[in-house]
Each structure stands twice: as structure tokens, then as C-alpha cells.
Motif scaffolding. Structure first.
Motif: not given
Length: 238
Positions: A17-40
Motif C-alpha cells: 500500500l505504501v509503495e502504491l501511494a508512493r508510485t501513484g502520488g497525491p491522487v492515490v493517497v486521496l483515494l486511499g483516504m476515501i476508501s477508508v471512509v467508505t469502509l467505515a
């Protein structure tokens, strides 16, 4: 002082997950945070459905049949201690009919208000989930467009010495954000559709129960399910 280290199984989970965020940049990080909210939100929705007793119809329909058959005291006894959306609706109907206050039209109007409040409660959390399902692909596409712009700008700066492998690498990294956006949106959309289906079935069950209460003609499911409950009550009476 020893540095903190994650357990191996957590390290194996978080490293990609960290490698994916590092590769994809800020947009992937933002989508990752959205996915956490979605799961909650999805977990909160499941807990809400379970606590409200969504899908539990049998007992309320059985008690309704007892009420229609004239065994109203037994119906009230069986209703106590149960928890479901239909049981709450039926309890309101039984209290309204037993109090003798107000006309049938007033009772219908009151129970319609109760049903609408129940449905509104069941639909909570669905609007933000639906918004996530619609916007996550757009966010991913936005990241892809930015990445493609950067890739082609780098290609223009290289002039005649363009390295195809570098260009291809920039393009696949750009496309990664769209893939992540779709990965967030697709299960979210499926979950919202599943919740909508459950709520529609709950609404239909409410309408059937209220209609049966006023007409005295229960559904076949209620008629089939009441036999054991009524006989059980009679055995205890003896």
C-alpha cells in the motif's frame, strides 16, 4: 533506543500500500483516504441494519395474524421484547388501535409518518456512499490526465532523444490513478445497490403489514408462520 518495527504480517500488508501511494502520488493517497471512509460507512451501515432488525419479518407477521384472529392479549405478549422494523411498526399500530383515541384515518396518517421516519433512518449514510461511488472514478481520471500531461511534457523536453521505456513508465503510472478510482467506486456502487434493495424490500414489507392490519387479510407468509406461534401460546395457556 530500539526503533519501532511492524509485525511481519502487518509489514506484508502495508508495504504494497505504501509503495502504491508512493508510485501513484497525491491522487492515490486521496483515494486511499476515501476508501477508508467508505469502509467505515459501510460497516456502520451493516451495524445499523443488524440493530434495526432489517429483514426480520416472520415474528411480526405471526403476531399480526394473532391480532387479526382476535387473540389480542396473546399478540401483545408475543410482541414484547422483539426488535425489528416491522415489529416497531406493528407495535405502534397495536397501541393506536388499542387506545381507542382517534379515527382510523388518523391512525393511518400517524403510521405513515412512522414508516417514513423508519425509511429515512435506514437510508442514512447512503448519500455519501453514493457520492463516493460517483466521484472516485472522476478523481482517478483527473490524476490520469495530470500524469499524461506530465509524461508528454517530459517527452517534448527530451526532443529527439525520447526513451520509450521512460514514456511508457510515465503513462502506466498515470493510468494507475484511474484503476485505483475504479477499485474504490465499483464495490461502493455494488454495496449501495444492495442497501437500496434491502430498503425497498423493507418498504414493501411495511406496506403489506399496514394493509393487512387494516383490512384483516394477512399475507400468505404471515398465515403460514402463525400456526406454530399460536399453538405454542395455547400449550402454555394449558
Amino acid at each position: 533506543m530500539n526503533s519501532f518495527a511492524l509485525p511481519p504480517f502487518l509489514a506484508g500488508l502495508f508495504t504494497p500500500l505504501v509503495e502504491l501511494a508512493r508510485t501513484g502520488g497525491p491522487v492515490v493517497v486521496l483515494l486511499g483516504m476515501i476508501s477508508v471512509v467508505t469502509l467505515a460507512l459501510a460497516l456502520a451501515k451493516l451495524v445499523q441494519f443488524h440493530a434495526a432488525g432489517v429483514g426480520r419479518y416472520a415474528h411480526a407477521r405471526q403476531v399480526l395474524q394473532l391480532w387479526i384472529n382476535g387473540e389480542r392479549e396473546l399478540a401483545r405478549d408475543r410482541m414484547s421484547g422483539t426488535r425489528s422494523v416491522l415489529s416497531d411498526i406493528l407495535a405502534n399500530l397495536m397501541r393506536g388501535a388499542g387506545s381507542g383515541r382517534g379515527t382510523e384515518a388518523q391512525l393511518r396518517e400517524d403510521i405513515e409518518r412512522v414508516c417514513l421516519n423508519k425509511l429515512a433512518h435506514l437510508r442514512s449514510f447512503l448519500r455519501p456512499l453514493d457520492m463516493i461511488a460517483q466521484t472516485a472514478p472522476l478523481i482517478g481520471l483527473f490524476g490520469t490526465v495530470i500524469g499524461m500531461i506530465e509524461a508528454f511534457r517530459a517527452m517534448q523536453g527530451s526532443g529527439a532523444n525520447v526513451d520509450p521505456s521512460v514514456l511508457a513508465g510515465g503513462i502506466w503510472v498515470a493510468l494507475l490513478t484511474t484503476a485505483v478510482g475504479l477499485a474504490v467506486a465499483i464495490p461502493t456502487s455494488v454495496f449501495v445497490g444492495w442497501c437500496d434493495g434491502r430498503i425497498e424490500r423493507e418498504q414493501q414489507a411495511m406496506e403489506d403489514l399496514v394493509t393487512a392490519f387494516f383490512t384483516g387479510k394477512p399475507t400468505e407468509a404471515a398465515h403460514a408462520g402463525v400456526v406454530d406461534l399460536a399453538s405454542h401460546g395455547r400449550r402454555h395457556a394449558h
